[in-house]
Enzyme design. Sequence first.
Site, PDB file in Angstrom:
ATOM      1  N   TYR A  38       0.724  -1.128   0.010  1.00  0.00           N
ATOM      2  CA  TYR A  38      -0.175  -0.093   0.161  1.00  0.00           C
ATOM      3  C   TYR A  38       0.752   1.212   0.009  1.00  0.00           C
ATOM      4  CZ  TYR A  38       0.854  -0.710   4.940  1.00  0.00           C
ATOM      5  OH  TYR A  38       1.384  -0.951   6.274  1.00  0.00           O
ATOM      6  N   ASP A 298       3.843  15.885   2.075  1.00  0.00           N
ATOM      7  CA  ASP A 298       4.358  14.394   1.770  1.00  0.00           C
ATOM      8  C   ASP A 298       3.701  13.553   1.065  1.00  0.00           C
ATOM      9  OD1 ASP A 298       6.243  12.302   2.278  1.00  0.00           O
ATOM     10  OD2 ASP A 298       4.669  11.734   3.941  1.00  0.00           O
TER      11      ASP A 298
END
Length: 417
Positions: A38, A298
């Site tokens: 993931y 981020d």
Amino acid sequence: MTDTPTTLPASGLRTLTPAAFHVTTKPRGAICNLDCKYCFYLTKEKLYPGSDSRMSDELLEKYVRQHIEAHYVPEVTFTWQGGEPTLMGLNFFRRILELQKKYRKPNTQIHNALQTNATTLTEEWCRFFHHNNFLLGVSIDGPRQFHDIYRVDKRGAPTFDRVMAGIALLQKHRVAFNILTTVHAVNAGHGLQVYRFLRDEVQAQMIQFIPIVEHDNASGFQEGVTTTARSVSGRQYGEFLIEVFDEWVRHDVGSVFVQIFDIALGVWFGQPSTLCIFAKTCGDALALEHNGDLFSCDHFVEPRHKIGNIAETPLSDLVASTRQRKFGLDKRETLPRYCRECDVRFICNGGCPKDRILTTPDTKEPYLNFLCEGFKAFFSYIDRPMQIMANLLHQRCSPAHIMPLIANNIAGKPVQV
């Protein structure tokens, strides 16, 4: 966060410089020894074809100097992440300390935090972290049967035993660490089991639960409105948090610190959220790639959110740029009416922009958070205990006093706060 005015340069680039901000720094870029299924960051390697994905000493020195100079607070934190930052080698981090000492302002404390998968840790690494007061974040997704589904190495092999061995080394050398656990389709229905494992077997005292909302597209960017089967649903995430909260509020207040519970208590106490996800606006948590490229967040390391390069423009100017300030303000300005009128807006504030991929059920406005159902259920559920703990704090009492109050209530005794 308090803003400190600065002189506006002729370019008009800078508006207001935050007194403090956060940069997640990627000295090794997206390079990692694991292949977590993931992970949204592994694909960022494609942004730099042909690069060795290593931060140079010249750029490192520029960054350390600029990061310290740009802060107007007595404590400055550097956060090292990846990829896997330990792949830079120990000498790189020794050099960081040399540069921080060189550029430290008088009466300023400098802290270092590092996020790791813990599989690369050795006795030498841990002695270094302990001696230099690093705070580590370790990724583990609960017991073996949950962790090893998605957190595998490049050969597809499980990593649980290696992570636990790394944690044991941290404990042996008394290195401060917290735990980052993602909540996904596999472990979402097992909140209590996951929490008890982290508390009792890992002996974690600081825990973050991060929901996996993985966009299903070929680009790897935060675009599109569909999610992968690995993603946790809003309802699942809310139920997970409620299950954990019920255990925590009865047994662990004051001894185990769960980030989302601590943030919520601060807001109920009357303070603004210190976590960007639940703040009214964002934009003060950026990401720096190995070559000096600075991105708005981020979670938005992609071309359209690159705001510049610190080798060309000072970090302080980029953080204060009109473009970055707009990125942060858009979190509030794009909030749909459904959210603006919601009873839990004061704590939720629409959640992270990366997850705002739904439309509202009433008027079909865009930018509703994928996790809305869970946030609403969880924050509504904890309202009464949060009021009690906030009231305790106002009376200069520990919020841990809620535990005997709850025990008395269960026993049928009157509860007075």
